[in-house]
Design a protein around this motif. Structure first.
Motif, PDB file in Angstrom:
ATOM      1  N   TRP A  23       0.815  -1.212   0.000  1.00  0.00           N
ATOM      2  CA  TRP A  23       0.000   0.000   0.000  1.00  0.00           C
ATOM      3  C   TRP A  23       0.847   1.259   0.000  1.00  0.00           C
ATOM      4  CZ3 TRP A  23       0.657   3.555   3.771  1.00  0.00           C
ATOM      5  CH2 TRP A  23       1.314   3.123   4.917  1.00  0.00           C
ATOM      6  N   GLY A  24       2.002   1.217   0.650  1.00  0.00           N
ATOM      7  CA  GLY A  24       2.860   2.405   0.737  1.00  0.00           C
ATOM      8  C   GLY A  24       3.385   2.822  -0.621  1.00  0.00           C
ATOM      9  N   ALA A  25       3.848   1.872  -1.422  1.00  0.00           N
ATOM     10  CA  ALA A  25       4.381   2.184  -2.755  1.00  0.00           C
ATOM     11  C   ALA A  25       3.271   2.736  -3.645  1.00  0.00           C
ATOM     12  CB  ALA A  25       4.997   0.946  -3.375  1.00  0.00           C
ATOM     13  N   ALA A  26       2.097   2.132  -3.615  1.00  0.00           N
ATOM     14  CA  ALA A  26       0.983   2.617  -4.434  1.00  0.00           C
ATOM     15  C   ALA A  26       0.579   4.027  -4.020  1.00  0.00           C
ATOM     16  CB  ALA A  26      -0.204   1.662  -4.307  1.00  0.00           C
ATOM     17  N   PHE A  27       0.578   4.302  -2.733  1.00  0.00           N
ATOM     18  CA  PHE A  27       0.229   5.637  -2.243  1.00  0.00           C
ATOM     19  C   PHE A  27       1.199   6.684  -2.778  1.00  0.00           C
ATOM     20  CE2 PHE A  27       1.056   8.952   0.923  1.00  0.00           C
ATOM     21  CZ  PHE A  27      -0.185   9.575   0.933  1.00  0.00           C
ATOM     22  N   PHE A  28       2.507   6.408  -2.704  1.00  0.00           N
ATOM     23  CA  PHE A  28       3.496   7.373  -3.173  1.00  0.00           C
ATOM     24  C   PHE A  28       3.480   7.512  -4.692  1.00  0.00           C
ATOM     25  CE2 PHE A  28       5.238   6.622   1.104  1.00  0.00           C
ATOM     26  CZ  PHE A  28       5.250   7.936   1.528  1.00  0.00           C
ATOM     27  N   ASP A  29       3.193   6.422  -5.421  1.00  0.00           N
ATOM     28  CA  ASP A  29       3.054   6.514  -6.876  1.00  0.00           C
ATOM     29  C   ASP A  29       1.921   7.469  -7.234  1.00  0.00           C
ATOM     30  OD1 ASP A  29       5.123   4.783  -7.314  1.00  0.00           O
ATOM     31  OD2 ASP A  29       3.846   3.045  -7.757  1.00  0.00           O
ATOM     32  N   LYS A  30       0.772   7.321  -6.592  1.00  0.00           N
ATOM     33  CA  LYS A  30      -0.371   8.201  -6.857  1.00  0.00           C
ATOM     34  C   LYS A  30      -0.057   9.638  -6.462  1.00  0.00           C
ATOM     35  CE  LYS A  30      -4.186   4.940  -6.616  1.00  0.00           C
ATOM     36  NZ  LYS A  30      -5.412   4.550  -5.928  1.00  0.00           N
ATOM     37  N   LEU A  31       0.600   9.824  -5.341  1.00  0.00           N
ATOM     38  CA  LEU A  31       0.962  11.156  -4.875  1.00  0.00           C
ATOM     39  C   LEU A  31       1.876  11.850  -5.883  1.00  0.00           C
ATOM     40  CD1 LEU A  31       0.862  13.251  -2.569  1.00  0.00           C
ATOM     41  CD2 LEU A  31       2.872  12.121  -1.607  1.00  0.00           C
ATOM     42  N   PHE A  32       2.855  11.112  -6.410  1.00  0.00           N
ATOM     43  CA  PHE A  32       3.791  11.674  -7.389  1.00  0.00           C
ATOM     44  C   PHE A  32       3.058  12.068  -8.673  1.00  0.00           C
ATOM     45  CE2 PHE A  32       6.750  11.130 -10.943  1.00  0.00           C
ATOM     46  CZ  PHE A  32       7.690  12.084 -10.594  1.00  0.00           C
ATOM     47  N   VAL A  33       2.211  11.200  -9.191  1.00  0.00           N
ATOM     48  CA  VAL A  33       1.460  11.481 -10.422  1.00  0.00           C
ATOM     49  C   VAL A  33       0.580  12.710 -10.233  1.00  0.00           C
ATOM     50  CG1 VAL A  33      -0.357  10.614 -11.952  1.00  0.00           C
ATOM     51  CG2 VAL A  33       1.551   9.132 -11.308  1.00  0.00           C
ATOM     52  N   LYS A  34      -0.116  12.798  -9.119  1.00  0.00           N
ATOM     53  CA  LYS A  34      -0.987  13.955  -8.854  1.00  0.00           C
ATOM     54  C   LYS A  34      -0.164  15.235  -8.732  1.00  0.00           C
ATOM     55  CE  LYS A  34      -4.979  11.940  -8.658  1.00  0.00           C
ATOM     56  NZ  LYS A  34      -5.946  12.127  -9.710  1.00  0.00           N
ATOM     57  N   SER A  35       1.027  15.153  -8.148  1.00  0.00           N
ATOM     58  CA  SER A  35       1.888  16.334  -8.023  1.00  0.00           C
ATOM     59  C   SER A  35       2.322  16.836  -9.393  1.00  0.00           C
ATOM     60  CB  SER A  35       3.126  16.013  -7.189  1.00  0.00           C
ATOM     61  OG  SER A  35       2.756  15.668  -5.882  1.00  0.00           O
ATOM     62  N   ILE A  36       2.715  15.915 -10.275  1.00  0.00           N
ATOM     63  CA  ILE A  36       3.139  16.293 -11.632  1.00  0.00           C
ATOM     64  C   ILE A  36       1.968  16.923 -12.383  1.00  0.00           C
ATOM     65  CG2 ILE A  36       3.913  15.406 -13.869  1.00  0.00           C
ATOM     66  CD1 ILE A  36       6.098  15.558 -11.737  1.00  0.00           C
ATOM     67  N   GLU A  37       0.778  16.333 -12.282  1.00  0.00           N
ATOM     68  CA  GLU A  37      -0.399  16.907 -12.945  1.00  0.00           C
ATOM     69  C   GLU A  37      -0.696  18.297 -12.407  1.00  0.00           C
ATOM     70  OE1 GLU A  37      -3.448  14.013 -12.267  1.00  0.00           O
ATOM     71  OE2 GLU A  37      -2.716  12.685 -13.858  1.00  0.00           O
ATOM     72  N   GLY A  38      -0.532  18.508 -11.123  1.00  0.00           N
ATOM     73  CA  GLY A  38      -0.762  19.821 -10.521  1.00  0.00           C
ATOM     74  C   GLY A  38       0.229  20.860 -11.027  1.00  0.00           C
ATOM     75  N   ILE A  39       1.490  20.467 -11.142  1.00  0.00           N
ATOM     76  CA  ILE A  39       2.520  21.382 -11.657  1.00  0.00           C
ATOM     77  C   ILE A  39       2.221  21.742 -13.105  1.00  0.00           C
ATOM     78  CG2 ILE A  39       4.958  21.534 -12.297  1.00  0.00           C
ATOM     79  CD1 ILE A  39       5.530  19.870  -9.738  1.00  0.00           C
ATOM     80  N   GLU A  40       1.836  20.764 -13.926  1.00  0.00           N
ATOM     81  CA  GLU A  40       1.494  21.036 -15.325  1.00  0.00           C
ATOM     82  C   GLU A  40       0.328  22.015 -15.415  1.00  0.00           C
ATOM     83  OE1 GLU A  40       0.837  17.171 -17.002  1.00  0.00           O
ATOM     84  OE2 GLU A  40       2.966  16.880 -17.455  1.00  0.00           O
TER      85      GLU A  40
END
Length: 142
Positions: A23-40
């Protein structure tokens, strides 16, 4: 005797990192993707955009004064030695423009740029107008 959760058995029972326990790896993967989308989205709202192509541009948006860097290739005409550059992105103000001859041999041509009309001229070193393939770089404001 093996202690569960600390020393996994050879069949993997009790091991840390099974697919259902990641669960920890999946959580950080989603967090990273959402951060990149937010920056874009933030960059897009500020007018930052780009086209990374052979004739392309990077527009730095309102945060950097609407400066745009553009590049491309033009082939000048043999008879006139000139060719007007059509920019990928139209600008309201030309700041500077440079050109260089694409050549794998000793330079035998000269490049001149008319910034006002965005026309590139090429000639032989003797001064005779001639055609050539020119890579150009333009800095302007949209």
């Amino acid at each position: 005797m093996a202690t569960r959760n600390f020393v996994p058995r050879k069949d993997g029972e009790g091991s840390i990192g099974k697919a259902k326990k990641r669960w920890g790896a999946a959580f950080f993967d989603k967090l990273f993707v959402k951060s990149i989308e937010g920056i874009e989205n933030i960059f897009a709202s500020l007018g930052v955009r780009y086209s990374i192509e052979p004739n392309g541009y990077v527009c730095f948006g309102t945060i950097w004064g609407k400066v745009v860097l553009q590049w491309g290739t033009v082939i000048t005409e043999g008879a006139t030695g000139g060719k007007k550059v059509v920019l990928p992105l139209e600008v309201s103000r030309n700041l500077t423009m440079v050109g260089t001859i694409q050549s794998s041999t000793t330079p035998t041509k000269i490049v001149a740029v008319d910034l006002g009309s965005r026309t590139i001229y090429t000639s032989d070193t003797s001064g005779v107008l001639s055609g050539a393939t020119v890579r150009w770089l333009h800095l302007g404001i949209v």
